[in-house]
Design an enzyme around this catalytic site. Structure first.
Site, mmCIF file in Angstrom:
data_model
loop_
_atom_site.group_PDB
_atom_site.id
_atom_site.type_symbol
_atom_site.label_atom_id
_atom_site.label_comp_id
_atom_site.label_asym_id
_atom_site.label_seq_id
_atom_site.Cartn_x
_atom_site.Cartn_y
_atom_site.Cartn_z
ATOM 1 N N LEU A 1 0.863 -1.174 0.000
ATOM 2 C CA LEU A 1 0.000 0.000 0.000
ATOM 3 C C LEU A 1 0.898 1.222 0.000
ATOM 4 O O LEU A 1 1.972 1.211 0.624
ATOM 5 C CB LEU A 1 -0.907 0.020 1.242
ATOM 6 C CG LEU A 1 -1.973 -1.078 1.350
ATOM 7 C CD1 LEU A 1 -2.723 -0.935 2.677
ATOM 8 C CD2 LEU A 1 -2.941 -1.028 0.185
ATOM 9 N N ASP A 2 0.493 2.277 -0.696
ATOM 10 C CA ASP A 2 1.270 3.507 -0.682
ATOM 11 C C ASP A 2 1.411 4.017 0.750
ATOM 12 O O ASP A 2 0.586 3.713 1.623
ATOM 13 C CB ASP A 2 0.606 4.574 -1.547
ATOM 14 C CG ASP A 2 0.541 4.175 -3.015
ATOM 15 O OD1 ASP A 2 1.398 3.381 -3.442
ATOM 16 O OD2 ASP A 2 -0.368 4.657 -3.719
ATOM 17 N N LYS A 3 2.430 4.807 0.988
ATOM 18 C CA LYS A 3 2.740 5.296 2.329
ATOM 19 C C LYS A 3 1.510 5.817 3.065
ATOM 20 O O LYS A 3 1.268 5.477 4.219
ATOM 21 C CB LYS A 3 3.795 6.406 2.230
ATOM 22 C CG LYS A 3 4.084 7.110 3.549
ATOM 23 C CD LYS A 3 5.007 8.299 3.341
ATOM 24 C CE LYS A 3 5.170 9.095 4.610
ATOM 25 N NZ LYS A 3 5.965 10.335 4.403
#
Length: 324
Positions: free
Chosen positions: A138-140
């Site tokens: 998942l993106d940051k």
């Protein structure tokens, strides 16, 4: 860091006539067929002391197999004690609810304080699993559910499920603009031509498919439920921006805040101060990599998205319009 790996086996009668890559995938089921094929093509496989580098070669039975290669281990990364919101865990996998502002894997500028560092502390043996068992990211600043493999057999199976599009992942998002109905975006994604940290819809990119439906409409925003068929980098963010409905707060693809006319100061401030993409991995479903049991998890929206939706509903009600 890389570690030497040496595997031995004798081809049984049950595999007579099988292709080399198929037979080795059965003999060494802890490793994926794609990884074994890479080893064959790289000349790391010997049959009766001779290098075989053609995956389609047929076996006669009784051959002696030797694989000599190297695999990545995670020993160069430090284990760090960090709180993890674990939703499920057994000896093979764990499922966690990732918070915003947590980087998944160490990289430039993020050598510590990542999910990988936390996993090495929580499951010390996970360093022997490629990428410390992280099979998808998942993106940051995207929140929500992730599955992690604790063993190589579990990792191999989960990667195969992902490649076969058998893992179900559903998200919730708040986007700019009022969307009339749901639909599907089927557009290829590749690295942006000039902004190398961004992705874009581009001819020749990797296939990417996102399904979406409307949960609730507001005066100038929409609450969506989205389902991924593929898992490209920034996929939902890129596809929504491609539709000219970028995700609220998205620093790469969202642009400036877009409050509706006559918006309250509270709504304007909320939109201005929402500094991450309003995107949450709400549901994850998969077959357990060892038992085969179908499992499902749900994670409630994080508080910042709950607060955003509450203010958007109040704005819609205050202006006496039914957008639902």
């Amino acid at each position: 860091m890389q570690e030497r790996l040496e595997l031995h086996a004798e081809v049984p009668e049950s595999l007579i006539g099988k292709r080399l890559d198929q037979a080795l995938a059965e003999l060494f089921s802890d490793y994926s067929r794609s990884r074994i094929k890479d080893w064959i093509l790289a000349g790391h496989v010997q049959i009766n002391q001779q290098v075989w580098d053609k995956p389609r070669e047929k076996l006669m039975g009784g051959e002696q197999v030797l694989i000599q290669t190297r695999i990545e281990v995670q020993q160069q990364h430090k284990a760090q004690a960090m709180a993890l919101d674990i939703q499920y865990e057994d000896e093979h996998i764990l499922v966690l609810n990732k918070p915003a502002d947590l980087v998944v894997h160490p990289g430039a500028g993020n050598s510590s304080g990542t999910l990988l560092n936390a996993l090495l502390n929580h499951v010390p043996d996970i360093g022997a699993v490629p990428r410390a068992g992280i099979v998808h990211r998942l993106d940051k600043d995207t929140t929500g559910l992730m599955v992690v493999a604790k063993t190589i057999p579990a990792q191999t199976n989960l990667v195969e499920q992902l490649q076969a599009r058998e893992i179900s992942r559903e998200y919730e998002a708040v986007v700019n603009g009022t969307m009339v109905a749901g639909g599907t975006v089927d557009e290829p994604i590749a690295r942006h031509e000039t902004r190398r940290t961004s992705m874009a819809v581009r001819i020749g990119g990797k296939p990417a498919v996102t399904h979406y439906r409307v949960i609730q409409k507001f005066r100038a925003h929409t609450h969506l439920r989205l389902k991924l068929e593929t898992g490209r980098t920034h996929q939902i963010r890129v596809h929504m921006a491609h539709l000219h409905h970028p995700i609220v707060g998205d620093p790469l693809y969202g642009g400036r805040p877009r409050p509706p006319k006559s918006a309250s100061d509270e709504l304007r401030d909320t939109l201005r101060d929402f500094k991450r993409q309003a995107l949450h991995a709400a549901q994850l479903e998969l077959a357990h990599p060892i038992s085969g049991e179908w499992l499902s998890w749900q994670a409630p929206l994080p508080q910042d998205m709950v607060d955003l939706l509450t203010i958007l509903r109040a704005d819609t009600k205050a202006h006496d319009q039914d957008w639902e």
